[in-house]
Design a protein around this motif. Structure first.
Motif, PDB file in Angstrom:
ATOM      1  N   PRO A   1      70.784 -19.328  58.662  1.00  0.00           N
ATOM      2  CA  PRO A   1      69.576 -19.407  57.859  1.00  0.00           C
ATOM      3  C   PRO A   1      68.535 -18.581  58.451  1.00  0.00           C
ATOM      4  CG  PRO A   1      70.348 -21.797  58.034  1.00  0.00           C
ATOM      5  CD  PRO A   1      71.414 -20.895  59.004  1.00  0.00           C
ATOM      6  N   SER A   2      68.378 -18.653  59.735  1.00  0.00           N
ATOM      7  CA  SER A   2      67.523 -18.060  60.755  1.00  0.00           C
ATOM      8  C   SER A   2      67.938 -17.828  62.039  1.00  0.00           C
ATOM      9  CB  SER A   2      65.916 -18.568  60.629  1.00  0.00           C
ATOM     10  OG  SER A   2      66.042 -19.889  60.908  1.00  0.00           O
TER      11      SER A   2
ATOM     12  N   ALA B   1      70.586 -22.581  51.132  1.00  0.00           N
ATOM     13  CA  ALA B   1      70.419 -21.141  51.471  1.00  0.00           C
ATOM     14  C   ALA B   1      71.646 -20.616  51.679  1.00  0.00           C
ATOM     15  CB  ALA B   1      69.463 -20.845  52.374  1.00  0.00           C
ATOM     16  N   LEU B   2      72.610 -21.356  52.517  1.00  0.00           N
ATOM     17  CA  LEU B   2      73.964 -20.790  52.954  1.00  0.00           C
ATOM     18  C   LEU B   2      74.695 -21.013  51.611  1.00  0.00           C
ATOM     19  CD1 LEU B   2      74.150 -22.478  56.510  1.00  0.00           C
ATOM     20  CD2 LEU B   2      73.900 -19.866  56.145  1.00  0.00           C
TER      21      LEU B   2
ATOM     22  N   SER C   1      71.647 -12.900  59.293  1.00  0.00           N
ATOM     23  CA  SER C   1      70.647 -13.996  59.505  1.00  0.00           C
ATOM     24  C   SER C   1      69.790 -13.818  58.046  1.00  0.00           C
ATOM     25  CB  SER C   1      69.690 -13.904  60.621  1.00  0.00           C
ATOM     26  OG  SER C   1      68.522 -14.702  60.495  1.00  0.00           O
ATOM     27  N   LEU C   2      69.885 -14.826  56.960  1.00  0.00           N
ATOM     28  CA  LEU C   2      69.493 -14.734  55.865  1.00  0.00           C
ATOM     29  C   LEU C   2      67.399 -14.496  55.738  1.00  0.00           C
ATOM     30  CD1 LEU C   2      71.417 -17.648  54.165  1.00  0.00           C
ATOM     31  CD2 LEU C   2      71.672 -15.069  54.028  1.00  0.00           C
ATOM     32  N   HIS C   3      67.179 -15.292  56.868  1.00  0.00           N
ATOM     33  CA  HIS C   3      65.601 -15.418  56.876  1.00  0.00           C
ATOM     34  C   HIS C   3      65.062 -14.013  57.117  1.00  0.00           C
ATOM     35  CE1 HIS C   3      61.491 -16.093  58.517  1.00  0.00           C
ATOM     36  NE2 HIS C   3      61.478 -16.850  57.353  1.00  0.00           N
TER      37      HIS C   3
ATOM     38  N   ARG D   1      67.634 -20.955  64.352  1.00  0.00           N
ATOM     39  CA  ARG D   1      68.775 -21.879  64.273  1.00  0.00           C
ATOM     40  C   ARG D   1      69.863 -21.674  65.020  1.00  0.00           C
ATOM     41  NH1 ARG D   1      66.263 -26.068  62.862  1.00  0.00           N
ATOM     42  NH2 ARG D   1      65.111 -25.883  60.877  1.00  0.00           N
TER      43      ARG D   1
END
Length: 189
Positions: A43-44, A3-4, A71-73, A47
């Motif tokens: 990612p979230s 994801a990163l 934060s991606l999530h 984390r």
């Protein structure tokens, strides 16, 4: 990591430690690497940290240096006022959910104990095997190693379950003799 990479991160740092601890060497290296205008991607939120205080401290330090946070999530971007507000709300919710999980886990463990369930790792040897080991060690010629092999356990297990051995065979013999002495009857007064 995927994801990163997909988000276009140039430099990725990863820790193998739990997010419960704020002492992450890789995290501190990443924070040190960041410069004004950079953005820290995770990612979230879970984390990055496990408490509101951790999350806010970790995110606010780089923010003061002109570093953004995403934060991606949760689709958070703290470079905007609305993003900062949502970050604080999500951080509070993440901590709340974690506390609910801990609370329900503890309630489950308490219920299992109330039902008489044995929790944790089972004993390495039975009481009968401990008595057998005590009996064998008092006989000349038997070693802790030979008894451990006979019972299928390690020497450390024998020492753990027969702690008198640490004082030597004499201490073991005295402890065994004291345990076998008849106890005086209680007088009725």
């Amino acid at each position: 990591m995927h994801a990163l990479t997909e988000a276009g991160c140039i430099w990725i740092s990863a820790d193998k430690k739990s997010g419960k601890n704020a002492d992450h060497e890789a995290l501190w290296k990443a924070l040190d690497y960041l410069r004004e205008g950079d953005t820290l991607f995770v990612p979230s939120l879970d984390r990055l940290g496990r408490s509101i205080q951790d999350l806010i401290a970790i995110v606010s330090g780089p923010r003061k240096r002109g570093v953004g946070f995403t934060s991606l999530h949760e689709a958070l971007d703290t470079t905007t006022p609305g993003g900062r507000l949502v970050f604080h709300v999500f951080a509070a919710l993440a901590e709340f959910i974690r506390e609910l999980i801990v609370q329900s886990t503890n309630e489950g463990l308490d219920a299992a104990r109330d039902r008489g369930a044995r929790l944790g790792r089972p004993p390495a040897i039975t009481e009968e095997q401990v008595r057998h080991a005590r009996d064998l060690i008092t006989r000349p010629g038997n070693t802790v190693t030979s008894i451990a092999k006979l019972l299928g356990v390690s020497r450390n297990t024998i020492y753990k379950y027969v702690p008198e051995l640490k004082g030597g065979r004499v201490a073991l013999a005295e402890a065994t003799a004291a345990a076998e002495l008849p106890r005086p009857a209680k007088s009725a007064e």
